[in-house]
Design a protein around this motif. Structure first.
Motif, short mmCIF file in Angstrom:
data_model
loop_
_atom_site.label_atom_id
_atom_site.label_comp_id
_atom_site.label_asym_id
_atom_site.label_seq_id
_atom_site.Cartn_x
_atom_site.Cartn_y
_atom_site.Cartn_z
N ALA A 1 0.83 -1.21 0.00
CA ALA A 1 0.00 0.00 0.00
C ALA A 1 0.86 1.25 0.00
N SER A 2 2.04 1.17 -0.62
CA SER A 2 2.95 2.33 -0.66
C SER A 2 2.90 2.95 -2.06
N PRO A 3 2.19 4.08 -2.22
CA PRO A 3 2.09 4.72 -3.54
C PRO A 3 3.47 5.12 -4.06
N VAL B 1 5.42 -8.21 -5.19
CA VAL B 1 4.05 -7.82 -4.87
C VAL B 1 3.81 -6.42 -5.45
N PRO B 2 2.84 -6.25 -6.35
CA PRO B 2 2.60 -4.92 -6.95
C PRO B 2 1.77 -4.03 -6.03
N PHE B 3 1.85 -2.73 -6.29
CA PHE B 3 1.09 -1.76 -5.50
C PHE B 3 -0.41 -2.05 -5.57
N ALA C 1 -3.89 -15.16 12.58
CA ALA C 1 -3.76 -14.61 11.23
C ALA C 1 -3.39 -13.13 11.34
N TYR C 2 -2.53 -12.68 10.42
CA TYR C 2 -2.01 -11.32 10.48
C TYR C 2 -2.01 -10.68 9.08
N LEU C 3 -2.17 -9.35 9.06
CA LEU C 3 -1.93 -8.55 7.87
C LEU C 3 -0.62 -7.79 8.07
N PHE C 4 0.28 -7.90 7.11
CA PHE C 4 1.51 -7.11 7.12
C PHE C 4 1.41 -6.13 5.97
N VAL C 5 1.29 -4.84 6.31
CA VAL C 5 1.01 -3.81 5.31
C VAL C 5 2.23 -2.92 5.14
N ALA C 6 2.71 -2.82 3.88
CA ALA C 6 3.76 -1.85 3.53
C ALA C 6 3.05 -0.58 3.11
N ALA C 7 3.18 0.48 3.90
CA ALA C 7 2.40 1.70 3.70
C ALA C 7 3.30 2.93 3.71
N GLY C 8 2.69 4.06 3.33
CA GLY C 8 3.42 5.32 3.31
C GLY C 8 4.07 5.58 1.97
N PRO C 9 4.46 6.82 1.70
CA PRO C 9 5.13 7.14 0.43
C PRO C 9 6.47 6.43 0.33
N ALA D 1 -7.87 0.89 3.12
CA ALA D 1 -7.79 2.13 2.35
C ALA D 1 -6.35 2.34 1.91
N ILE D 2 -6.15 2.56 0.60
CA ILE D 2 -4.82 2.70 0.02
C ILE D 2 -4.70 4.08 -0.61
N GLY D 3 -3.55 4.72 -0.42
CA GLY D 3 -3.35 6.10 -0.85
C GLY D 3 -3.34 6.30 -2.35
N ALA D 4 -3.43 7.57 -2.75
CA ALA D 4 -3.48 7.94 -4.17
C ALA D 4 -2.14 7.66 -4.84
N ALA D 5 -2.20 7.33 -6.15
CA ALA D 5 -0.99 7.08 -6.93
C ALA D 5 -1.28 7.34 -8.40
N ASP D 6 -0.27 7.86 -9.12
CA ASP D 6 -0.36 8.07 -10.57
C ASP D 6 -1.60 8.88 -10.96
N GLY D 7 -1.86 9.93 -10.19
CA GLY D 7 -2.97 10.81 -10.53
C GLY D 7 -4.34 10.28 -10.15
N GLN D 8 -4.39 9.07 -9.61
CA GLN D 8 -5.67 8.50 -9.20
C GLN D 8 -5.86 8.70 -7.70
N GLY D 9 -7.11 8.80 -7.29
CA GLY D 9 -7.42 9.00 -5.89
C GLY D 9 -7.22 7.74 -5.06
N PRO D 10 -7.47 7.84 -3.75
CA PRO D 10 -7.37 6.67 -2.88
C PRO D 10 -8.31 5.56 -3.35
N SER D 11 -7.99 4.35 -2.96
CA SER D 11 -8.81 3.21 -3.33
C SER D 11 -9.10 2.38 -2.08
N LEU D 12 -10.02 1.45 -2.24
CA LEU D 12 -10.44 0.58 -1.14
C LEU D 12 -10.26 -0.86 -1.57
N LEU D 13 -9.46 -1.60 -0.83
CA LEU D 13 -9.14 -2.99 -1.17
C LEU D 13 -9.79 -3.91 -0.14
N PRO D 14 -10.87 -4.63 -0.53
CA PRO D 14 -11.49 -5.57 0.42
C PRO D 14 -10.69 -6.88 0.47
N LEU D 15 -10.36 -7.31 1.68
CA LEU D 15 -9.64 -8.57 1.87
C LEU D 15 -10.51 -9.51 2.70
#
Length: 263
Positions: free
Chosen positions: A56-58, A76-78, A119-127, A222-236
């Motif tokens: 989740a790192s834009p 793992v892609p953004f 069970a755990y989520l490991f999230v790579a976040a931030g710019p 909730a994942i931050g904006a990237a490449d001119g696109q706004g934030p997105s929501l990823l259901p897991l």
């Protein structure tokens, strides 16, 4: 004669006592060994924990994730998440590295003490310049029949104070700060559309027609904006076993189930 008989009787009594003591010591030793063996077996049969990786790192390219220096997830892609990967209970180190990188190349690192069957989520976040790893527990507790559980994980560094609402309906969560995860709430199974909203109540992203299934945990990341696109929501989705009473149609309430095996 009497004295000799007494000495013989006394000797036999002493021998019998010594034999009883030796037998007792042997039984105690056998019992201790049996308990130790059972403890060893219990340790060996502990259920694995599992972890899922979320990128989740834009602006960051594909990343690898290492577990104790070994490759856990590759390229793992953004805005994507891996499947769950098993790991042994105990202390571990999770690292985010550039694709093909080594532990020395880590750009983020988190220590984890994994509990059996957790069970755990490991999230790579931030710019990209400030990428960090964040860890979240996933609740695998029993869920009320005909319900799922839902929460929000805010991994969008550029969107603080987020809210999640049913489209055209109730707000489920609000004021979710960056890096925070809400508590889970129960939600009746069905098909829903969800809006991710900012602090000004403007819709940032929508997930349309999401089927909410019973006995399932939903982490709405909730994942931050990237490449001119706004934030997105990823259901897991994480499947949670329903209570045994529901499986056996025993009704609601506190129900204990016992399985008998004739071996």
């Amino acid at each position: 004669m009497v004295a000799n008989a007494l000495r013989v009787g006394y000797g036999r009594a002493v021998l019998a006592m010594l034999s009883a003591i030796l037998l007792l010591v042997g039984l105690l030793g056998f019992q201790a060994a049996g308990v130790a063996a059972l403890q060893d077996d219990a340790e060996e049969t502990q259920a694995n924990a599992t972890v899922r990786v979320v990128h989740a790192s834009p602006g960051a390219p594909e990343v690898d994730v290492l577990l104790d220096g070994l490759l856990l997830a590759e390229a793992v892609p953004f805005a994507n998440a891996t499947d769950y990967v098993p790991m042994a209970p105990g202390d571990h180190v999770l690292q985010v590295v550039p694709t093909g990188g080594t532990p020395d190349d880590a750009v983020a690192q988190v220590d984890l003490t994994a509990e059996p069957a957790a069970a755990y989520l490991f999230v790579a976040a931030g710019p990209l310049a400030e990428i960090e790893g964040r860890l979240y527990d996933v609740s695998l507790d029993d869920i009320v029949p005909d319900n799922a559980r839902v929460r929000v994980v805010n991994a969008a560094a550029d969107a603080d104070g987020l809210a999640l609402a049913v489209t055209g309906g109730d707000t489920l969560f609000d004021g979710v700060g960056y890096g925070d995860a809400t508590d889970y709430i129960d939600l009746v199974e069905g098909t829903y559309s969800f809006d991710l909203r900012n602090a000004e109540d403007l819709a940032l992203a929508t997930v349309p027609e999401l089927v909410i299934e019973e006995a399932t945990a939903y982490d709405m990341v909730a994942i931050g904006a990237a490449d001119g696109q706004g934030p997105s929501l990823l259901p897991l989705l994480t499947q949670v076993s329903p209570p045994c009473g529901a499986v056996l149609s025993l009704g609601e309430g506190d129900v204990a189930c016992v399985r008998l095996v004739h071996a």
